[in-house]
Design a protein around this motif. Structure first.
Motif, short mmCIF file in Angstrom:
data_model
loop_
_atom_site.label_atom_id
_atom_site.label_comp_id
_atom_site.label_asym_id
_atom_site.label_seq_id
_atom_site.Cartn_x
_atom_site.Cartn_y
_atom_site.Cartn_z
N GLN A 112 6.81 25.59 -82.67
CA GLN A 112 5.57 25.42 -81.92
C GLN A 112 4.88 24.13 -82.36
O GLN A 112 5.21 23.55 -83.39
N ALA A 113 3.90 23.70 -81.57
CA ALA A 113 3.13 22.50 -81.89
C ALA A 113 1.67 22.88 -82.02
O ALA A 113 1.23 23.92 -81.52
N GLU A 114 0.92 22.04 -82.70
CA GLU A 114 -0.52 22.27 -82.81
C GLU A 114 -1.19 22.00 -81.46
O GLU A 114 -0.73 21.15 -80.69
N PRO A 115 -2.28 22.70 -81.15
CA PRO A 115 -2.98 22.43 -79.90
C PRO A 115 -3.67 21.07 -79.95
O PRO A 115 -3.94 20.54 -81.03
N THR A 116 -3.94 20.52 -78.79
CA THR A 116 -4.70 19.28 -78.69
C THR A 116 -5.95 19.55 -77.87
O THR A 116 -5.99 20.49 -77.07
N ASP A 117 -6.99 18.76 -78.08
CA ASP A 117 -8.27 19.04 -77.43
C ASP A 117 -8.28 18.67 -75.95
O ASP A 117 -9.06 19.21 -75.17
N GLY A 228 -6.95 6.88 -76.66
CA GLY A 228 -6.31 7.45 -77.85
C GLY A 228 -5.73 8.82 -77.61
O GLY A 228 -5.58 9.63 -78.55
N LEU A 229 -5.36 9.13 -76.36
CA LEU A 229 -4.75 10.43 -76.05
C LEU A 229 -3.51 10.68 -76.92
O LEU A 229 -2.75 9.76 -77.21
N GLN A 230 -3.31 11.93 -77.28
CA GLN A 230 -2.15 12.29 -78.09
C GLN A 230 -1.05 12.97 -77.30
O GLN A 230 0.11 12.97 -77.70
N ARG A 231 -1.40 13.57 -76.12
CA ARG A 231 -0.41 14.38 -75.40
C ARG A 231 -0.57 14.22 -73.90
O ARG A 231 -1.69 14.26 -73.38
N ILE A 232 0.56 14.04 -73.19
CA ILE A 232 0.53 13.90 -71.74
C ILE A 232 1.68 14.68 -71.11
O ILE A 232 2.65 15.02 -71.79
N VAL A 233 1.56 14.93 -69.81
CA VAL A 233 2.62 15.55 -69.02
C VAL A 233 2.89 14.66 -67.81
O VAL A 233 1.96 14.21 -67.14
N ALA A 256 8.88 20.99 -79.67
CA ALA A 256 8.63 22.42 -79.50
C ALA A 256 9.06 22.85 -78.12
O ALA A 256 9.02 22.07 -77.17
N GLY A 257 9.46 24.11 -78.01
CA GLY A 257 9.78 24.69 -76.72
C GLY A 257 8.52 25.16 -76.04
O GLY A 257 7.71 25.86 -76.65
N ILE A 258 8.32 24.80 -74.78
CA ILE A 258 7.21 25.33 -73.99
C ILE A 258 7.79 26.31 -72.98
O ILE A 258 7.46 27.49 -72.98
N VAL A 295 1.14 23.64 -72.50
CA VAL A 295 1.42 22.35 -73.14
C VAL A 295 0.25 21.93 -74.01
O VAL A 295 0.43 21.47 -75.14
N ARG A 296 -0.96 22.06 -73.49
CA ARG A 296 -2.14 21.66 -74.28
C ARG A 296 -2.22 22.45 -75.58
O ARG A 296 -2.55 21.90 -76.64
N LYS A 297 -1.90 23.74 -75.51
CA LYS A 297 -1.98 24.58 -76.70
C LYS A 297 -0.72 24.53 -77.55
O LYS A 297 -0.69 25.08 -78.65
N GLY A 298 0.34 23.89 -77.04
CA GLY A 298 1.58 23.82 -77.80
C GLY A 298 2.27 25.14 -77.92
O GLY A 298 3.01 25.39 -78.88
N ARG A 299 2.10 26.00 -76.92
CA ARG A 299 2.64 27.36 -76.99
C ARG A 299 3.76 27.56 -75.99
O ARG A 299 3.72 27.04 -74.89
N SER A 300 4.74 28.37 -76.37
CA SER A 300 5.86 28.66 -75.48
C SER A 300 5.57 29.90 -74.65
O SER A 300 4.58 30.59 -74.84
N GLU A 301 6.47 30.19 -73.72
CA GLU A 301 6.34 31.38 -72.89
C GLU A 301 6.27 32.62 -73.76
O GLU A 301 6.93 32.74 -74.78
#
Length: 318
Positions: A112-117, A228-233, A256-258, A295-301
């Motif tokens: 898993q990944a850490e969430p981003t704001d 300074g964004l850290q995460r995109i889709v 991480a798997g989403i 994706v924002r929360k870094g959580r999988s199904e």
């Protein structure tokens, strides 16, 4: 896929469908072949290959078919290098075979990944699945900005483009997640407008992916650098491929798997401001309605309360 703007799927037999795109001869290992025991299956494959097709297509319906295909690919690759074209089903087939042979552990890696704001989504997808995902996000606090195809195709002034980027940047600086999208599903009127514009320039619809994707990639890059964004889709198969070319990235590593087919990756770049960017490249048909929030929360199904679109559970295999 029947309504895909570039490669509409109007034929269930993939040999007929692909014949519209290539003059290569296409052989087939069908589902009845794959029901055979391995010795008979190998013999059937050799019989098909004796006809010397340019392409060998494998049909698949069940998990057992995937395992059988994985074994055939593994065995054939010991004789000579293979060139395989496919979705993540190719990896699933090989992983299934390697697990059965004890070459891999039987349990998935559930990293898993850490969430981003905040999250930036750029979408050139016309898929109904992505349309539902955009609508879900807009109902749950995401700021949506429709990007006119005329703006992306160079039919509007630079001032209009600057204004749109400034609006997106303002939302991001306020801590909101933002979606820049060109269409909301396959019935969106912008699709016809884009086709008309391309025809007026003597271009066919295939050019839309490159033109729209490239400009969306440039916009994403500008917003990452300015905020300074850290995460995109990047949503949309064509969009993702052409967008990432504009972002000065040279490699991706799975973090991480989403959902299967849509992992969160770490990007590598020679630009220090882009190196380490976290990115998902999502095909139009991939993911449940709350995919962007996952994706924002870094959580999988299976880790959020909302159901997936097709009820499937699983993790992307590395």
């Amino acid at each position: 896929m029947q309504k895909h703007p570039v490669t509409p799927m109007n034929e269930a037999d993939l040999r007929v469908h692909l014949a519209e795109q290539t003059s290569c001869s296409i052989g087939l290992m069908n589902v009845l072949d794959l029901e055979q025991k391995h010795a008979q299956l190998t013999q059937r494959l050799n019989e098909r290959l004796a006809d010397e097709p340019d392409i060998m297509l494998f049909d698949v319906v069940t998990e057992e078919h995937l395992t059988a295909i994985g074994r055939l690919l593994a065995e054939e690759s010991r004789e000579a290098p293979l060139f395989a074209v496919g979705s993540s089903g190719v990896e699933y087939a090989l992983v299934s075979h390697w697990r059965q042979n004890g070459m891999l552990p039987t349990e998935s890696l559930q990293r898993q990944a850490e969430p981003t704001d905040r999250l930036l989504v750029v979408s050139g997808s016309c898929s109904p699945v992505t349309g539902v995902q955009i609508e879900w996000a807009l109902k749950h606090g995401y700021a949506g900005i429709r990007v006119p195809s005329s703006l992306l195709l160079g039919n509007e002034t630079e001032a209009s483009q600057t204004k749109l980027l400034e609006e997106a940047e303002r939302f991001l600086r306020e801590g909101k997640s933002v979606i820049l999208y060109t269409a909301l599903g396959p019935a969106d009127e912008s699709i016809a407008q884009t086709r008309d514009y391309l025809r007026s320039k003597g271009l066919d619809s295939v050019a839309s992916g490159e033109l729209l994707g490239a400009r969306l990639g440039q916009m994403a890059r500008e917003l990452v650098l300015s905020t300074g964004l850290q995460r995109i889709v990047c949503a949309g198969g064509d969009t993702s491929g052409f967008a990432v070319k504009q972002m000065d990235l040279f490699a991706l590593e799975i973090m991480a798997g989403i959902v299967p087919g849509g992992p969160l990756c770490r990007a590598y770049s020679n630009d220090a401001k882009l190196d380490g960017l976290e990115i998902v490249l999502k095909g139009g048909q991939v993911g449940p309605p709350d995919f962007f929030e996952r994706v924002r929360k870094g959580r999988s199904e299976g880790q959020l309360d909302t159901p997936s679109m097709d009820g499937k559970q699983g993790f992307y295999e590395q």
